[in-house]
Design an enzyme around this catalytic site. Structure first.
Site, PDB file in Angstrom:
ATOM      1  CD  GLU A 208      29.951  38.353  48.924  1.00 54.18           C
ATOM      2  OE1 GLU A 208      31.252  38.850  49.412  1.00 54.18           O
ATOM      3  OE2 GLU A 208      29.901  38.169  47.746  1.00 54.18           O
TER       4      GLU A 208
ATOM      5  CG  HIS B 137      33.831  37.289  46.993  1.00 49.85           C
ATOM      6  ND1 HIS B 137      32.938  38.276  46.828  1.00 49.85           N
ATOM      7  CD2 HIS B 137      34.399  37.376  46.153  1.00 49.85           C
ATOM      8  CE1 HIS B 137      33.484  39.185  46.194  1.00 49.85           C
ATOM      9  NE2 HIS B 137      34.250  38.695  45.674  1.00 49.85           N
TER      10      HIS B 137
HETATM   11  N1  NAD Z   1      35.043  36.164  42.746  1.00 49.48           N
HETATM   12  C1  NAD Z   1      36.114  36.703  43.172  1.00 49.48           C
HETATM   13  O1  NAD Z   1      36.860  36.431  44.077  1.00 49.48           O
HETATM   14  C2  NAD Z   1      36.595  38.017  42.124  1.00 49.48           C
HETATM   15  C3  NAD Z   1      37.736  38.286  42.066  1.00 49.48           C
HETATM   16  C4  NAD Z   1      38.481  39.109  41.276  1.00 49.48           C
HETATM   17  C5  NAD Z   1      37.548  40.158  40.756  1.00 49.48           C
HETATM   18  N2  NAD Z   1      36.031  39.748  40.591  1.00 49.48           N
HETATM   19  C6  NAD Z   1      35.160  40.478  40.114  1.00 49.48           C
HETATM   20  O2  NAD Z   1      35.293  40.092  38.460  1.00 49.48           O
HETATM   21  C7  NAD Z   1      34.746  41.191  37.908  1.00 49.48           C
HETATM   22  C8  NAD Z   1      35.836  41.483  36.721  1.00 49.48           C
HETATM   23  O3  NAD Z   1      36.924  41.802  37.038  1.00 49.48           O
HETATM   24  P1  NAD Z   1      38.100  42.297  35.908  1.00 49.48           P
HETATM   25  O4  NAD Z   1      39.555  42.323  36.823  1.00 49.48           O
HETATM   26  O5  NAD Z   1      38.303  41.297  34.701  1.00 49.48           O
HETATM   27  O6  NAD Z   1      37.741  43.658  35.594  1.00 49.48           O
HETATM   28  P2  NAD Z   1      37.709  44.704  34.295  1.00 49.48           P
HETATM   29  O7  NAD Z   1      37.534  45.996  34.771  1.00 49.48           O
HETATM   30  O8  NAD Z   1      39.269  44.324  33.692  1.00 49.48           O
HETATM   31  O9  NAD Z   1      36.860  44.035  33.325  1.00 49.48           O
HETATM   32  C9  NAD Z   1      35.399  44.397  33.374  1.00 49.48           C
HETATM   33  C10 NAD Z   1      35.112  44.269  31.943  1.00 49.48           C
HETATM   34  O10 NAD Z   1      33.694  44.333  32.080  1.00 49.48           O
HETATM   35  C11 NAD Z   1      33.238  45.280  31.045  1.00 49.48           C
HETATM   36  N3  NAD Z   1      31.795  45.561  31.286  1.00 49.48           N
HETATM   37  C12 NAD Z   1      31.216  46.451  32.452  1.00 49.48           C
HETATM   38  N4  NAD Z   1      29.985  46.539  32.286  1.00 49.48           N
HETATM   39  C13 NAD Z   1      29.486  45.787  31.100  1.00 49.48           C
HETATM   40  C14 NAD Z   1      28.254  45.660  30.823  1.00 49.48           C
HETATM   41  N5  NAD Z   1      27.216  46.046  31.354  1.00 49.48           N
HETATM   42  N6  NAD Z   1      28.246  44.793  29.767  1.00 49.48           N
HETATM   43  C15 NAD Z   1      29.371  44.355  29.095  1.00 49.48           C
HETATM   44  N7  NAD Z   1      30.459  44.580  29.430  1.00 49.48           N
HETATM   45  C16 NAD Z   1      30.581  45.318  30.674  1.00 49.48           C
HETATM   46  C17 NAD Z   1      34.023  46.638  31.038  1.00 49.48           C
HETATM   47  O11 NAD Z   1      34.113  47.003  29.724  1.00 49.48           O
HETATM   48  C18 NAD Z   1      35.387  45.776  31.203  1.00 49.48           C
HETATM   49  O12 NAD Z   1      35.947  45.498  30.028  1.00 49.48           O
HETATM   50  C19 NAD Z   1      35.063  42.565  38.563  1.00 49.48           C
HETATM   51  O13 NAD Z   1      33.574  42.791  39.085  1.00 49.48           O
HETATM   52  C20 NAD Z   1      35.539  42.003  39.935  1.00 49.48           C
HETATM   53  O14 NAD Z   1      35.261  42.733  41.071  1.00 49.48           O
HETATM   54  C21 NAD Z   1      35.762  38.574  41.512  1.00 49.48           C
END
Ligand code: NAD
Length: 454
Positions: A314, A337
Protein backbone atom coordinates in the site's frame (compact mmCIF):
# COMPACT_ATOMS: atom_id res chain seq x y z
CA UNK A 1 20.66 15.00 28.23
CA UNK A 2 21.94 15.25 31.77
CA UNK A 3 24.65 12.69 32.29
CA UNK A 4 25.40 11.07 35.62
CA UNK A 5 27.87 8.30 35.81
CA UNK A 6 25.93 5.65 37.58
CA UNK A 7 22.57 4.27 38.58
CA UNK A 8 20.42 6.82 40.30
CA UNK A 9 17.07 6.41 41.99
CA UNK A 10 14.53 9.16 41.66
CA UNK A 11 11.74 9.49 44.16
CA UNK A 12 8.41 11.26 43.67
CA UNK A 13 8.67 14.78 42.58
CA UNK A 14 6.31 17.69 42.81
CA UNK A 15 7.19 18.68 39.25
CA UNK A 16 3.87 18.45 37.38
CA UNK A 17 5.74 17.54 34.22
CA UNK A 18 7.01 14.36 35.79
CA UNK A 19 3.51 12.94 36.36
CA UNK A 20 3.21 10.52 39.26
CA UNK A 21 6.13 8.49 38.08
CA UNK A 22 9.61 8.09 39.39
CA UNK A 23 11.66 5.48 37.62
CA UNK A 24 14.98 3.93 38.03
CA UNK A 25 17.22 6.12 35.98
CA UNK A 26 20.30 4.57 34.59
CA UNK A 27 22.05 7.47 33.04
CA UNK A 28 25.57 6.58 32.08
CA UNK A 29 28.29 8.62 30.46
CA UNK A 30 28.31 7.98 26.67
CA UNK A 31 31.42 5.81 26.79
CA UNK A 32 29.91 3.68 29.55
CA UNK A 33 26.63 3.31 27.62
CA UNK A 34 28.55 2.15 24.61
CA UNK A 35 30.36 -0.45 26.75
CA UNK A 36 27.04 -1.59 28.19
CA UNK A 37 25.80 -2.56 24.74
CA UNK A 38 28.08 -5.56 24.85
CA UNK A 39 27.79 -6.41 28.51
CA UNK A 40 25.37 -8.96 29.88
CA UNK A 41 22.85 -6.42 31.09
CA UNK A 42 22.53 -4.80 27.70
CA UNK A 43 22.11 -8.14 25.99
CA UNK A 44 19.33 -8.88 28.42
CA UNK A 45 17.70 -5.69 27.26
CA UNK A 46 18.22 -3.89 30.52
CA UNK A 47 17.35 -0.64 28.90
CA UNK A 48 17.99 2.61 30.72
CA UNK A 49 15.11 5.02 31.05
CA UNK A 50 16.36 8.51 30.34
CA UNK A 51 14.30 11.62 30.71
CA UNK A 52 15.53 14.95 29.54
CA UNK A 53 17.06 17.35 32.01
CA UNK A 54 13.63 18.76 32.95
CA UNK A 55 12.45 15.31 34.03
CA UNK A 56 9.96 15.11 31.16
CA UNK A 57 9.02 11.93 29.33
CA UNK A 58 8.78 12.23 25.55
CA UNK A 59 6.37 10.61 23.13
CA UNK A 60 6.67 10.48 19.33
CA UNK A 61 3.34 9.93 17.57
CA UNK A 62 3.50 9.13 13.85
CA UNK A 63 0.99 8.58 11.03
CA UNK A 64 -1.50 11.31 11.78
CA UNK A 65 -3.15 9.97 14.92
CA UNK A 66 -6.36 11.46 16.34
CA UNK A 67 -5.67 14.53 18.53
CA UNK A 68 -7.05 12.67 21.56
CA UNK A 69 -3.99 10.38 21.39
CA UNK A 70 -1.82 13.42 22.16
CA UNK A 71 -4.11 15.02 24.68
CA UNK A 72 -4.36 11.92 26.88
CA UNK A 73 -0.55 11.83 27.11
CA UNK A 74 -0.11 15.59 27.45
CA UNK A 75 -2.53 15.54 30.39
CA UNK A 76 0.08 13.40 32.16
CA UNK A 77 2.82 15.95 31.54
CA UNK A 78 4.33 13.91 28.71
CA UNK A 79 5.87 15.98 25.91
CA UNK A 80 4.38 14.88 22.59
CA UNK A 81 5.81 15.30 19.09
CA UNK A 82 3.44 14.41 16.25
CA UNK A 83 4.27 13.71 12.60
CA UNK A 84 1.80 12.98 9.81
CA UNK A 85 3.66 10.28 7.83
CA UNK A 86 5.39 7.01 8.58
CA UNK A 87 9.17 6.80 9.04
CA UNK A 88 11.53 4.29 7.49
CA UNK A 89 14.07 2.36 9.54
CA UNK A 90 16.88 4.90 9.52
CA UNK A 91 14.51 7.84 10.09
CA UNK A 92 12.93 6.02 13.00
CA UNK A 93 16.29 5.15 14.47
CA UNK A 94 17.21 8.86 14.56
CA UNK A 95 13.81 10.03 15.77
CA UNK A 96 13.67 7.63 18.72
CA UNK A 97 16.71 8.94 20.53
CA UNK A 98 15.47 10.36 23.84
CA UNK A 99 11.93 9.11 23.24
CA UNK A 100 10.18 6.86 25.77
CA UNK A 101 6.83 6.31 24.03
CA UNK A 102 6.25 5.60 20.34
CA UNK A 103 2.83 5.72 18.65
CA UNK A 104 2.35 4.30 15.15
CA UNK A 105 -0.27 2.85 12.84
CA UNK A 106 0.33 0.10 10.31
CA UNK A 107 2.86 1.78 8.02
CA UNK A 108 5.86 2.19 10.33
CA UNK A 109 7.98 -0.95 10.56
CA UNK A 110 9.54 -1.30 13.99
CA UNK A 111 12.38 -3.72 13.35
CA UNK A 112 14.64 -5.59 15.74
CA UNK A 113 17.47 -3.25 14.74
CA UNK A 114 15.45 -0.16 15.64
CA UNK A 115 14.43 -1.72 18.94
CA UNK A 116 17.99 -2.71 19.81
CA UNK A 117 19.16 0.86 19.27
CA UNK A 118 16.21 2.64 20.87
CA UNK A 119 17.75 2.59 24.33
CA UNK A 120 15.26 5.05 25.81
CA UNK A 121 12.08 3.41 24.56
CA UNK A 122 9.69 2.15 27.21
CA UNK A 123 6.50 1.32 25.29
CA UNK A 124 4.96 1.26 21.82
CA UNK A 125 1.35 2.01 21.00
CA UNK A 126 0.02 0.51 17.76
CA UNK A 127 -3.00 2.76 17.09
CA UNK A 128 -4.67 0.03 15.01
CA UNK A 129 -5.51 -3.65 15.35
CA UNK A 130 -2.57 -5.39 13.70
CA UNK A 131 0.89 -5.55 15.26
CA UNK A 132 2.76 -7.38 12.46
CA UNK A 133 4.65 -4.18 11.72
CA UNK A 134 6.44 -4.54 15.07
CA UNK A 135 8.97 -7.28 15.81
CA UNK A 136 7.28 -8.26 19.03
CA UNK A 137 9.88 -10.83 20.12
CA UNK A 138 12.59 -8.19 19.91
CA UNK A 139 10.36 -5.72 21.78
CA UNK A 140 9.90 -8.24 24.60
CA UNK A 141 13.60 -8.99 24.79
CA UNK A 142 14.26 -5.26 25.08
CA UNK A 143 11.60 -4.93 27.80
CA UNK A 144 9.42 -2.67 25.64
CA UNK A 145 5.69 -3.08 26.26
CA UNK A 146 3.46 -3.00 23.17
CA UNK A 147 -0.23 -2.17 23.11
CA UNK A 148 -2.80 -2.05 20.32
CA UNK A 149 -6.53 -1.36 19.91
CA UNK A 150 -8.09 -4.76 19.29
CA UNK A 151 -11.74 -3.62 19.37
CA UNK A 152 -11.98 0.14 18.80
CA UNK A 153 -12.63 0.16 15.03
CA UNK A 154 -14.50 -3.13 14.75
CA UNK A 155 -17.87 -1.51 14.22
CA UNK A 156 -16.55 0.77 11.46
CA UNK A 157 -15.21 -2.20 9.48
CA UNK A 158 -18.48 -4.06 9.94
CA UNK A 159 -20.56 -1.12 8.72
CA UNK A 160 -18.40 -0.75 5.60
CA UNK A 161 -18.76 -4.48 4.88
CA UNK A 162 -22.56 -4.24 5.22
CA UNK A 163 -22.67 -1.22 2.92
CA UNK A 164 -20.54 -3.01 0.33
CA UNK A 165 -22.51 -6.24 0.46
CA UNK A 166 -25.69 -4.31 -0.35
CA UNK A 167 -24.00 -2.06 -2.92
CA UNK A 168 -22.48 -4.99 -4.80
CA UNK A 169 -25.62 -7.11 -4.63
CA UNK A 170 -27.57 -4.22 -6.19
CA UNK A 171 -24.74 -3.33 -8.63
CA UNK A 172 -24.84 0.26 -7.36
CA UNK A 173 -21.42 1.21 -8.70
CA UNK A 174 -22.50 0.31 -12.24
CA UNK A 175 -25.75 2.30 -12.02
CA UNK A 176 -23.84 5.19 -10.51
CA UNK A 177 -21.16 5.04 -13.20
CA UNK A 178 -23.72 4.87 -16.02
CA UNK A 179 -25.68 7.89 -14.81
CA UNK A 180 -22.53 9.93 -14.23
CA UNK A 181 -21.66 8.97 -17.81
CA UNK A 182 -25.04 10.28 -18.99
CA UNK A 183 -26.73 6.88 -19.63
CA UNK A 184 -30.15 5.94 -18.18
CA UNK A 185 -29.75 2.15 -17.80
CA UNK A 186 -32.80 1.15 -15.70
CA UNK A 187 -32.77 -2.62 -15.25
CA UNK A 188 -33.31 -5.27 -12.54
CA UNK A 189 -30.89 -7.67 -14.17
CA UNK A 190 -28.27 -9.03 -11.77
CA UNK A 191 -29.66 -6.96 -8.87
CA UNK A 192 -30.81 -8.80 -5.74
CA UNK A 193 -32.04 -8.24 -2.22
CA UNK A 194 -29.63 -9.43 0.46
CA UNK A 195 -32.56 -10.81 2.47
CA UNK A 196 -32.55 -14.60 2.24
CA UNK A 197 -29.04 -14.80 0.77
CA UNK A 198 -26.21 -16.63 2.53
CA UNK A 199 -23.23 -14.77 3.90
CA UNK A 200 -20.05 -16.81 4.39
CA UNK A 201 -17.68 -15.26 6.94
CA UNK A 202 -14.09 -16.51 6.99
CA UNK A 203 -12.59 -15.59 10.36
CA UNK A 204 -15.17 -15.22 13.13
CA UNK A 205 -13.22 -12.90 15.45
CA UNK A 206 -14.12 -9.42 16.66
CA UNK A 207 -15.16 -8.21 13.20
CA UNK A 208 -16.52 -11.42 11.69
CA UNK A 209 -18.77 -12.17 14.64
CA UNK A 210 -20.20 -8.61 14.80
CA UNK A 211 -20.87 -8.69 11.06
CA UNK A 212 -22.71 -11.95 11.65
CA UNK A 213 -25.16 -10.19 13.99
CA UNK A 214 -25.83 -7.27 11.64
CA UNK A 215 -26.20 -9.54 8.60
CA UNK A 216 -28.80 -11.66 10.37
CA UNK A 217 -30.74 -8.54 11.26
CA UNK A 218 -30.88 -7.82 7.49
CA UNK A 219 -32.42 -11.26 6.94
CA UNK A 220 -29.29 -13.02 5.69
CA UNK A 221 -28.35 -16.57 6.66
CA UNK A 222 -24.86 -16.74 8.06
CA UNK A 223 -22.30 -19.53 7.85
CA UNK A 224 -18.78 -19.07 9.13
CA UNK A 225 -15.47 -20.84 9.16
CA UNK A 226 -12.82 -20.19 11.78
CA UNK A 227 -9.65 -22.14 12.47
CA UNK A 228 -10.32 -21.81 16.24
CA UNK A 229 -13.34 -22.85 18.26
CA UNK A 230 -15.82 -19.94 18.26
CA UNK A 231 -19.22 -19.44 19.80
CA UNK A 232 -21.88 -19.03 17.09
CA UNK A 233 -23.97 -15.92 17.57
CA UNK A 234 -27.70 -15.94 16.77
CA UNK A 235 -28.50 -18.53 14.13
CA UNK A 236 -25.07 -18.46 12.50
CA UNK A 237 -23.86 -21.93 11.55
CA UNK A 238 -20.26 -23.03 11.82
CA UNK A 239 -18.82 -25.06 8.94
CA UNK A 240 -15.71 -27.16 9.27
CA UNK A 241 -13.85 -26.10 6.14
CA UNK A 242 -13.42 -23.18 3.80
CA UNK A 243 -14.60 -25.34 0.90
CA UNK A 244 -17.84 -26.14 2.72
CA UNK A 245 -18.43 -22.40 3.15
CA UNK A 246 -17.63 -21.64 -0.51
CA UNK A 247 -20.15 -24.25 -1.63
CA UNK A 248 -23.10 -22.42 -0.03
CA UNK A 249 -22.22 -18.73 0.30
CA UNK A 250 -23.67 -16.05 -1.98
CA UNK A 251 -21.31 -13.56 -0.40
CA UNK A 252 -17.85 -14.53 0.85
CA UNK A 253 -16.11 -12.09 3.18
CA UNK A 254 -12.63 -12.47 4.70
CA UNK A 255 -11.93 -11.35 8.27
CA UNK A 256 -8.93 -13.48 9.19
CA UNK A 257 -5.97 -12.12 11.12
CA UNK A 258 -2.52 -11.36 9.73
CA UNK A 259 -0.65 -14.50 10.79
CA UNK A 260 2.03 -15.51 8.28
CA UNK A 261 0.25 -18.79 7.49
CA UNK A 262 -2.63 -16.84 5.93
CA UNK A 263 -0.50 -15.65 3.00
CA UNK A 264 -2.21 -16.73 -0.21
CA UNK A 265 -5.16 -18.22 1.68
CA UNK A 266 -7.55 -17.29 -1.13
CA UNK A 267 -6.56 -17.83 -4.78
CA UNK A 268 -7.70 -19.37 -8.06
CA UNK A 269 -8.93 -22.70 -6.55
CA UNK A 270 -11.07 -20.84 -4.00
CA UNK A 271 -12.56 -18.44 -6.59
CA UNK A 272 -13.32 -21.43 -8.81
CA UNK A 273 -15.09 -23.13 -5.90
CA UNK A 274 -17.35 -20.13 -5.15
CA UNK A 275 -20.97 -20.27 -6.31
CA UNK A 276 -21.43 -18.76 -9.78
CA UNK A 277 -22.14 -15.02 -9.46
CA UNK A 278 -21.21 -14.91 -5.81
CA UNK A 279 -19.70 -11.77 -4.31
CA UNK A 280 -16.30 -11.46 -2.66
CA UNK A 281 -15.00 -9.05 -0.01
CA UNK A 282 -11.59 -8.64 1.57
CA UNK A 283 -11.29 -6.10 4.36
CA UNK A 284 -8.72 -8.09 6.34
CA UNK A 285 -5.16 -8.21 4.96
CA UNK A 286 -3.89 -7.72 1.41
CA UNK A 287 -1.49 -10.65 1.37
CA UNK A 288 -4.18 -13.26 2.05
CA UNK A 289 -5.64 -12.96 -1.48
CA UNK A 290 -4.20 -13.55 -4.94
CA UNK A 291 -5.62 -10.47 -6.68
CA UNK A 292 -4.61 -11.61 -10.15
CA UNK A 293 -6.84 -14.62 -9.57
CA UNK A 294 -9.63 -12.30 -8.40
CA UNK A 295 -9.21 -10.23 -11.55
CA UNK A 296 -9.61 -13.36 -13.69
CA UNK A 297 -12.65 -14.45 -11.68
CA UNK A 298 -14.34 -11.05 -12.15
CA UNK A 299 -13.54 -10.86 -15.87
CA UNK A 300 -14.84 -14.39 -16.42
CA UNK A 301 -18.06 -13.53 -14.56
CA UNK A 302 -17.46 -16.22 -11.95
CA UNK A 303 -17.41 -13.49 -9.31
CA UNK A 304 -20.24 -10.98 -9.76
CA UNK A 305 -18.67 -8.23 -7.72
CA UNK A 306 -15.91 -7.57 -5.24
CA UNK A 307 -14.92 -5.08 -2.58
CA UNK A 308 -11.28 -4.75 -1.61
CA UNK A 309 -9.98 -2.46 1.10
CA UNK A 310 -6.52 -3.93 1.72
CA UNK A 311 -3.57 -4.55 -0.60
CA UNK A 312 -0.29 -6.46 -0.36
CA UNK A 313 1.67 -3.25 -0.93
CA UNK A 314 0.00 0.00 0.00
CA UNK A 315 1.23 3.53 -0.69
CA UNK A 316 2.94 5.15 2.27
CA UNK A 317 1.18 8.49 2.34
CA UNK A 318 -2.04 10.19 1.38
CA UNK A 319 -1.95 11.43 -2.21
CA UNK A 320 0.62 8.85 -3.35
CA UNK A 321 0.04 7.00 -6.63
CA UNK A 322 -1.85 3.70 -6.37
CA UNK A 323 -1.76 0.86 -8.85
CA UNK A 324 -3.44 -2.54 -8.80
CA UNK A 325 -4.54 -5.31 -11.13
CA UNK A 326 -8.06 -4.61 -9.85
CA UNK A 327 -8.32 -1.05 -11.15
CA UNK A 328 -11.04 -0.48 -13.73
CA UNK A 329 -12.91 -3.75 -13.21
CA UNK A 330 -16.75 -3.71 -13.33
CA UNK A 331 -18.68 -3.87 -10.06
CA UNK A 332 -15.49 -3.80 -8.04
CA UNK A 333 -15.25 -1.34 -5.17
CA UNK A 334 -11.72 -0.32 -4.18
CA UNK A 335 -11.13 1.61 -0.99
CA UNK A 336 -7.77 2.79 0.42
CA UNK A 337 -7.66 0.71 3.64
CA UNK A 338 -10.40 2.79 5.24
CA UNK A 339 -12.40 -0.03 6.85
CA UNK A 340 -11.53 1.20 10.31
CA UNK A 341 -11.14 4.82 9.33
CA UNK A 342 -14.05 6.70 10.76
CA UNK A 343 -13.78 9.67 13.03
CA UNK A 344 -15.52 7.64 15.73
CA UNK A 345 -13.02 4.79 15.45
CA UNK A 346 -9.99 7.07 15.31
CA UNK A 347 -11.17 8.89 18.41
CA UNK A 348 -11.77 5.62 20.28
CA UNK A 349 -8.42 4.18 19.20
CA UNK A 350 -6.54 7.33 20.18
CA UNK A 351 -8.09 7.35 23.61
CA UNK A 352 -7.76 3.61 24.14
CA UNK A 353 -4.10 3.16 23.18
CA UNK A 354 -2.89 6.37 24.83
CA UNK A 355 -4.77 5.24 27.94
CA UNK A 356 -2.81 1.98 27.86
CA UNK A 357 0.51 3.84 27.49
CA UNK A 358 -0.41 6.23 30.29
CA UNK A 359 -1.38 3.38 32.62
CA UNK A 360 1.81 1.47 31.86
CA UNK A 361 3.91 4.54 32.60
CA UNK A 362 2.03 5.38 35.79
CA UNK A 363 1.19 2.01 37.32
CA UNK A 364 3.09 -0.65 35.36
CA UNK A 365 -0.24 -2.11 34.19
CA UNK A 366 0.16 -4.34 31.14
CA UNK A 367 -3.51 -5.21 30.60
CA UNK A 368 -3.99 -6.21 26.94
CA UNK A 369 -0.30 -5.77 26.11
CA UNK A 370 0.34 -7.92 23.05
CA UNK A 371 3.85 -8.96 24.07
CA UNK A 372 4.32 -8.81 27.84
CA UNK A 373 2.63 -10.86 30.57
CA UNK A 374 -0.67 -9.16 31.43
CA UNK A 375 -1.20 -7.65 34.87
CA UNK A 376 -4.03 -5.24 35.73
CA UNK A 377 -2.68 -2.82 38.33
CA UNK A 378 -4.21 0.08 40.26
CA UNK A 379 -2.48 3.18 41.50
CA UNK A 380 0.09 2.54 44.21
CA UNK A 381 -0.54 5.35 46.69
CA UNK A 382 1.84 5.52 49.62
CA UNK A 383 4.27 2.84 48.48
CA UNK A 384 7.06 2.08 46.06
CA UNK A 385 6.29 -0.30 43.23
CA UNK A 386 8.94 -2.59 41.74
CA UNK A 387 7.89 -3.72 38.26
CA UNK A 388 10.33 -6.44 37.31
CA UNK A 389 10.26 -7.99 33.85
CA UNK A 390 12.43 -11.06 33.67
CA UNK A 391 13.25 -14.21 31.81
CA UNK A 392 10.87 -16.86 33.05
CA UNK A 393 13.20 -19.34 34.68
CA UNK A 394 12.76 -21.16 38.01
CA UNK A 395 13.65 -19.23 41.14
CA UNK A 396 13.18 -15.61 40.00
CA UNK A 397 10.31 -14.89 42.38
CA UNK A 398 12.28 -16.42 45.27
CA UNK A 399 15.33 -14.32 44.34
CA UNK A 400 13.25 -11.10 44.20
CA UNK A 401 11.72 -11.81 47.59
CA UNK A 402 15.06 -12.83 49.07
CA UNK A 403 16.47 -9.46 47.97
CA UNK A 404 13.68 -7.62 49.78
CA UNK A 405 14.09 -9.82 52.88
CA UNK A 406 17.86 -9.31 53.01
CA UNK A 407 17.32 -5.54 53.09
CA UNK A 408 14.50 -5.69 55.65
CA UNK A 409 11.85 -4.53 53.15
CA UNK A 410 8.31 -5.63 53.94
CA UNK A 411 6.13 -6.60 50.95
CA UNK A 412 2.68 -4.97 50.95
CA UNK A 413 1.39 -6.77 47.86
CA UNK A 414 2.69 -8.79 44.98
CA UNK A 415 1.39 -10.04 41.61
CA UNK A 416 3.07 -12.32 39.09
CA UNK A 417 2.14 -13.20 35.52
CA UNK A 418 4.10 -15.18 32.99
CA UNK A 419 3.87 -15.38 29.23
CA UNK A 420 6.11 -17.79 27.37
CA UNK A 421 9.71 -16.97 28.13
CA UNK A 422 8.93 -13.84 30.15
CA UNK A 423 7.67 -13.21 33.66
CA UNK A 424 6.48 -9.95 35.21
CA UNK A 425 6.39 -9.58 38.96
CA UNK A 426 5.09 -6.40 40.51
CA UNK A 427 5.78 -5.80 44.19
CA UNK A 428 4.51 -2.94 46.35
CA UNK A 429 6.62 -2.04 49.38
CA UNK A 430 6.07 0.75 51.86
CA UNK A 431 9.55 1.09 53.39
CA UNK A 432 12.14 3.58 52.21
CA UNK A 433 14.21 1.96 49.53
CA UNK A 434 17.90 1.37 49.83
CA UNK A 435 19.74 1.84 46.55
CA UNK A 436 21.34 -1.58 47.11
CA UNK A 437 17.92 -3.27 46.64
CA UNK A 438 17.60 -1.76 43.18
CA UNK A 439 21.17 -2.55 42.21
CA UNK A 440 20.84 -6.15 43.32
CA UNK A 441 17.64 -6.64 41.32
CA UNK A 442 19.06 -4.89 38.27
CA UNK A 443 21.99 -7.24 38.34
CA UNK A 444 19.99 -10.45 38.57
CA UNK A 445 20.86 -12.57 35.58
CA UNK A 446 17.23 -12.92 34.54
CA UNK A 447 16.35 -9.19 34.70
CA UNK A 448 15.08 -7.70 31.44
CA UNK A 449 13.82 -4.39 32.80
CA UNK A 450 13.26 -3.03 36.28
CA UNK A 451 11.11 0.01 36.86
CA UNK A 452 10.57 1.50 40.29
CA UNK A 453 7.49 3.71 40.54
CA UNK A 454 6.94 5.89 43.56
N1 NAD B 1 -9.73 -2.79 6.64
C1 NAD B 1 -9.43 -2.22 7.76
O1 NAD B 1 -9.31 -1.01 7.87
C2 NAD B 1 -9.27 -3.08 8.97
C3 NAD B 1 -9.58 -2.55 10.21
C4 NAD B 1 -9.50 -3.37 11.31
C5 NAD B 1 -9.06 -4.69 11.16
N2 NAD B 1 -8.70 -5.15 9.97
C6 NAD B 1 -8.24 -6.54 9.79
O2 NAD B 1 -9.39 -7.39 9.88
C7 NAD B 1 -8.96 -8.68 10.30
C8 NAD B 1 -9.88 -9.21 11.40
O3 NAD B 1 -9.80 -8.39 12.55
P1 NAD B 1 -10.42 -8.92 13.94
O4 NAD B 1 -10.27 -7.84 14.93
O5 NAD B 1 -11.75 -9.51 13.73
O6 NAD B 1 -9.37 -10.07 14.27
P2 NAD B 1 -9.56 -11.28 15.28
O7 NAD B 1 -8.20 -11.70 15.64
O8 NAD B 1 -10.53 -10.93 16.35
O9 NAD B 1 -10.24 -12.40 14.36
C9 NAD B 1 -9.56 -13.12 13.38
C10 NAD B 1 -10.19 -14.50 13.33
O10 NAD B 1 -9.70 -15.17 12.19
C11 NAD B 1 -9.50 -16.54 12.54
N3 NAD B 1 -8.58 -17.10 11.55
C12 NAD B 1 -7.28 -16.80 11.36
N4 NAD B 1 -6.79 -17.47 10.32
C13 NAD B 1 -7.82 -18.19 9.82
C14 NAD B 1 -7.94 -19.07 8.72
N5 NAD B 1 -6.90 -19.33 7.92
N6 NAD B 1 -9.13 -19.66 8.50
C15 NAD B 1 -10.18 -19.41 9.31
N7 NAD B 1 -10.13 -18.57 10.37
C16 NAD B 1 -8.96 -17.97 10.61
C17 NAD B 1 -8.97 -16.47 13.94
O11 NAD B 1 -9.12 -17.69 14.62
C18 NAD B 1 -9.83 -15.36 14.53
O12 NAD B 1 -11.01 -15.86 15.11
C19 NAD B 1 -7.52 -8.52 10.73
O13 NAD B 1 -6.67 -9.01 9.72
C20 NAD B 1 -7.34 -7.05 10.87
O14 NAD B 1 -6.00 -6.64 10.68
C21 NAD B 1 -8.83 -4.39 8.85
Amino acid sequence: MEEVPELAFATSTSDPHAGSLADVLWRAAPERRRRCRSDTRYQLGLAPLVRDDRGVLRALLLENLHPLASSVLKAQGIEVETRSGALDESELFEALQGVQLLGIRSKTQVTARVLAEAGDLLAIGAYCIGTNQIELGAASRAGIATFNAPFSNTRSVVELAVAEIIALTRRLTEHDGALHGGIWDKSAEGAHEVRGRTLGIVGYGNIGSQLSVLAESLGMSVVFHDSSEKLSLGNARRVESLDELLDVADVVTLHVDGRAGNAGLFGAPQFARMKPSAIFLNLSRGFVVDYWALREAVLSGRVAGAAVDVFPVEPKSRGDHFDSELRGLPNVILTPHVGGSTEEAQRDIGQFVSGKLRDYVNTGSTTLSVNLPNLALDQHAGCHRFAHLHHNTPGVLAAVNRTFAEHGVNIEGQLLATRGEFGYVVTDVSADIDQAVITQMQEMEQTVRLRVLS
